[in-house]
Design an enzyme around this catalytic site. Structure first.
Site, PDB file in Angstrom:
ATOM      1  N   LEU A   1       0.834  -1.205   0.000  1.00 50.05           N
ATOM      2  CA  LEU A   1       0.000   0.000   0.000  1.00 50.05           C
ATOM      3  C   LEU A   1       0.866   1.252   0.000  1.00 50.05           C
ATOM      4  O   LEU A   1       0.690   2.154  -0.828  1.00 50.05           O
ATOM      5  CB  LEU A   1      -0.913  -0.001   1.219  1.00 50.05           C
ATOM      6  CG  LEU A   1      -1.679   1.304   1.474  1.00 50.05           C
ATOM      7  CD1 LEU A   1      -2.843   1.423   0.495  1.00 50.05           C
ATOM      8  CD2 LEU A   1      -2.178   1.376   2.916  1.00 50.05           C
TER       9      LEU A   1
ATOM     10  N   LEU B   1       3.837   1.707  -0.904  1.00 52.65           N
ATOM     11  CA  LEU B   1       4.694   1.842  -2.078  1.00 52.65           C
ATOM     12  C   LEU B   1       3.907   1.875  -3.386  1.00 52.65           C
ATOM     13  O   LEU B   1       4.502   1.952  -4.463  1.00 52.65           O
ATOM     14  CB  LEU B   1       5.704   0.683  -2.112  1.00 52.65           C
ATOM     15  CG  LEU B   1       6.702   0.666  -0.946  1.00 52.65           C
ATOM     16  CD1 LEU B   1       7.484  -0.643  -0.934  1.00 52.65           C
ATOM     17  CD2 LEU B   1       7.647   1.856  -1.004  1.00 52.65           C
TER      18      LEU B   1
ATOM     19  N   LYS C   1       1.676   3.395  -6.417  1.00 54.00           N
ATOM     20  CA  LYS C   1       1.818   4.675  -7.122  1.00 54.00           C
ATOM     21  C   LYS C   1       0.941   5.768  -6.523  1.00 54.00           C
ATOM     22  O   LYS C   1       1.368   6.915  -6.358  1.00 54.00           O
ATOM     23  CB  LYS C   1       1.472   4.502  -8.604  1.00 54.00           C
ATOM     24  CG  LYS C   1       2.582   3.918  -9.452  1.00 54.00           C
ATOM     25  CD  LYS C   1       2.185   3.929 -10.925  1.00 54.00           C
ATOM     26  CE  LYS C   1       3.317   3.382 -11.785  1.00 54.00           C
ATOM     27  NZ  LYS C   1       2.945   3.409 -13.222  1.00 54.00           N
ATOM     28  N   VAL C   2      -0.299   5.423  -6.208  1.00 52.50           N
ATOM     29  CA  VAL C   2      -1.229   6.420  -5.670  1.00 52.50           C
ATOM     30  C   VAL C   2      -0.704   6.998  -4.369  1.00 52.50           C
ATOM     31  O   VAL C   2      -0.762   8.215  -4.134  1.00 52.50           O
ATOM     32  CB  VAL C   2      -2.622   5.797  -5.468  1.00 52.50           C
ATOM     33  CG1 VAL C   2      -3.518   6.724  -4.636  1.00 52.50           C
ATOM     34  CG2 VAL C   2      -3.263   5.496  -6.813  1.00 52.50           C
TER      35      VAL C   2
ATOM     36  N   ASP D   1     -19.592   1.413  14.149  1.00 54.39           N
ATOM     37  CA  ASP D   1     -18.946   2.152  13.064  1.00 54.39           C
ATOM     38  C   ASP D   1     -20.032   2.876  12.272  1.00 54.39           C
ATOM     39  O   ASP D   1     -21.216   2.770  12.581  1.00 54.39           O
ATOM     40  CB  ASP D   1     -18.137   1.209  12.158  1.00 54.39           C
ATOM     41  CG  ASP D   1     -16.898   1.891  11.578  1.00 54.39           C
ATOM     42  OD1 ASP D   1     -17.033   3.008  11.038  1.00 54.39           O
ATOM     43  OD2 ASP D   1     -15.798   1.312  11.659  1.00 54.39           O
TER      44      ASP D   1
ATOM     45  N   LYS E   1      -8.980   1.305  18.656  1.00 54.94           N
ATOM     46  CA  LYS E   1      -7.760   0.776  18.041  1.00 54.94           C
ATOM     47  C   LYS E   1      -7.458   1.561  16.773  1.00 54.94           C
ATOM     48  O   LYS E   1      -8.190   1.498  15.796  1.00 54.94           O
ATOM     49  CB  LYS E   1      -7.929  -0.715  17.734  1.00 54.94           C
ATOM     50  CG  LYS E   1      -6.692  -1.370  17.127  1.00 54.94           C
ATOM     51  CD  LYS E   1      -6.762  -2.896  17.208  1.00 54.94           C
ATOM     52  CE  LYS E   1      -7.768  -3.476  16.254  1.00 54.94           C
ATOM     53  NZ  LYS E   1      -7.354  -3.390  14.848  1.00 54.94           N
TER      54      LYS E   1
ATOM     55  N   HIS F   1      -5.217   8.389  16.261  1.00 54.51           N
ATOM     56  CA  HIS F   1      -4.119   8.922  15.431  1.00 54.51           C
ATOM     57  C   HIS F   1      -4.622   9.490  14.103  1.00 54.51           C
ATOM     58  O   HIS F   1      -3.871  10.149  13.384  1.00 54.51           O
ATOM     59  CB  HIS F   1      -3.043   7.859  15.216  1.00 54.51           C
ATOM     60  CG  HIS F   1      -3.321   6.869  14.128  1.00 54.51           C
ATOM     61  ND1 HIS F   1      -2.338   6.357  13.323  1.00 54.51           N
ATOM     62  CD2 HIS F   1      -4.474   6.283  13.726  1.00 54.51           C
ATOM     63  CE1 HIS F   1      -2.864   5.513  12.459  1.00 54.51           C
ATOM     64  NE2 HIS F   1      -4.158   5.438  12.693  1.00 54.51           N
TER      65      HIS F   1
END
Length: 375
Positions: free
Chosen positions: A136, A138, A140-141, A242, A276, A280
């Protein structure tokens, strides 16, 4: 990238070892780190890492690997594989043995080093893998936005927004971006398996007798974390919370109730609440709002359990600190307000929300901690 260590290089009988030489070597290593990362990415995607793991410690030549993977243009592919694995061997990713071949030329064979366990593309051990997360980061996006970090710092804003004209999560939800969304979800799921397994191994706050009977997982996605926790601790009743569109995709989980809603408006009641990798993603103001809603949902002596990377109070040249600070700058690059924090910073947020300032930390894995705060 690796930690700054002293390298001794020798070529043609000469050697370099003075401080200036080593400092320059280290500068080159830092500037060339993408070569290692992208080579490792290709090795994972080609199946080289999985093939070495399947060899169960036996040494395999590049020619044998190319044949097993049915790579076209076998001779050229084998030469390329050898050069890639030689680089990775210099970083301890694989082991390399060199001996003279029948023609008298050096012949190398390779075997998986311990780190390969965490780099498997097709991990079936149940422990998870870090490979999807690496693929993920690395992709391109997700690499493109790094080219906008300088502008984001000098002009304000977030690098991802500057690269794509929208926020990360809005981008992932847009038509046509399904491959990126799938890659993102696979990375998060695999990483979650790794950490949740370790959480269950080292954290005792879910045990019978710990005072938890109803555990609410806020931002729990489709319930994968609670599935693992309640399977290990069947005395627990789980509440997976959620956004409604996420819950709509959640499969039934025995002992777990799925509830849709926003953590900024309300949090379901429970004897303990799990957050969890939620805080952040947000700035301090948003974090306090989330924690206040958790505080309201808990009984007296109820606990909120934060599972997060924890920054050291000051930078250290350790792998654990480097990973935490690396992730912090990734958050700077991708999400407005997102950041990693020190234990004291998490404590300050909890106190601002009404919790006791007494933090009970438990180390989990790869600089991830479980931080318990009591109402």
């Amino acid at each position: 990238m690796v930690s700054p260590v002293v390298h001794r290089h020798a070529a043609g009988g000469g050697s370099g070892g003075d401080d200036d030489d080593q400092a320059c070597m280290y500068a080159l290593e830092l500037l060339g780190g993408s070569v290692v990362s992208m080579t490792l990415k290709a090795a994972i995607e080609l199946g080289l890492v999985d093939e070495l793991l399947a060899a169960a410690g036996a040494a395999v030549t590049a020619e044998e690997l190319a044949a097993r993977l049915r790579l076209p243009a076998a001779v050229a592919a084998a030469a390329a594989v050898d050069r890639m694995l030689r680089l990775l061997a210099s970083y301890g990713v694989v082991r390399c043995a060199t001996e003279a071949g029948p023609d008298g030329k050096a012949r190398r064979s390779y075997a998986a080093a311990p780190v390969c366990k965490w780099l498997a593309a097709g991990s079936s051990s149940g422990e998870g893998s870090m490979a999807p997360l690496g693929l993920l980061n690395l992709d391109k996006v997700f690499m493109e936005n790094w080219y906008y970090l300088k502008e984001a710092v000098s002009e304000g804003g977030t690098a991802f927004d500057k690269a794509y004209g929208t926020s990360l999560f809005q981008y992932l939800g847009q038509d046509g971006n399904e491959p990126s969304n799938t890659l993102f979800n696979q990375a998060m799921a695999s990483h979650s398996v790794v950490i949740t397994n370790k959480l269950l191994q080292f954290f005792r706050g879910f045990d019978a007798g710990a005072g938890v009977d109803v555990l609410v997982d806020v931002g729990g996605g489709v319930g994968a974390t609670l599935r693992m926790i309640t399977a290990r601790h069947p005395h627990l009743r789980g509440v997976n919370y959620d956004l409604p569109h996420v819950i709509a995709q959640a499969p039934p989980v025995e002992g777990v109730e799925h509830i849709g809603g926003s953590m900024f408006d309300h949090v379901p009641s429970g004897s303990a609440i799990l957050l969890k990798w939620i805080l952040h993603l947000w700035g301090d103001e948003e974090c306090v709002k989330i924690l206040k809603n958790c505080y309201k949902a808990l009984p007296a002596k109820g606990k909120v359990i934060l599972v997060e990377y924890v920054l050291p109070a000051s930078p250290e040249a350790t792998l654990a600190a480097q990973e935490a600070f690396r992730l912090d700058v990734m958050m700077l690059n991708r999400l407005a307000g997102g950041k990693e924090r020190t234990q004291q910073e998490f404590t300050d947020l909890a106190v601002d929300a009404g919790f006791s300032g007494d933090c009970k930390p438990t180390y989990i894995f790869t600089n991830v901690w479980a931080l318990e705060f009591t109402k």
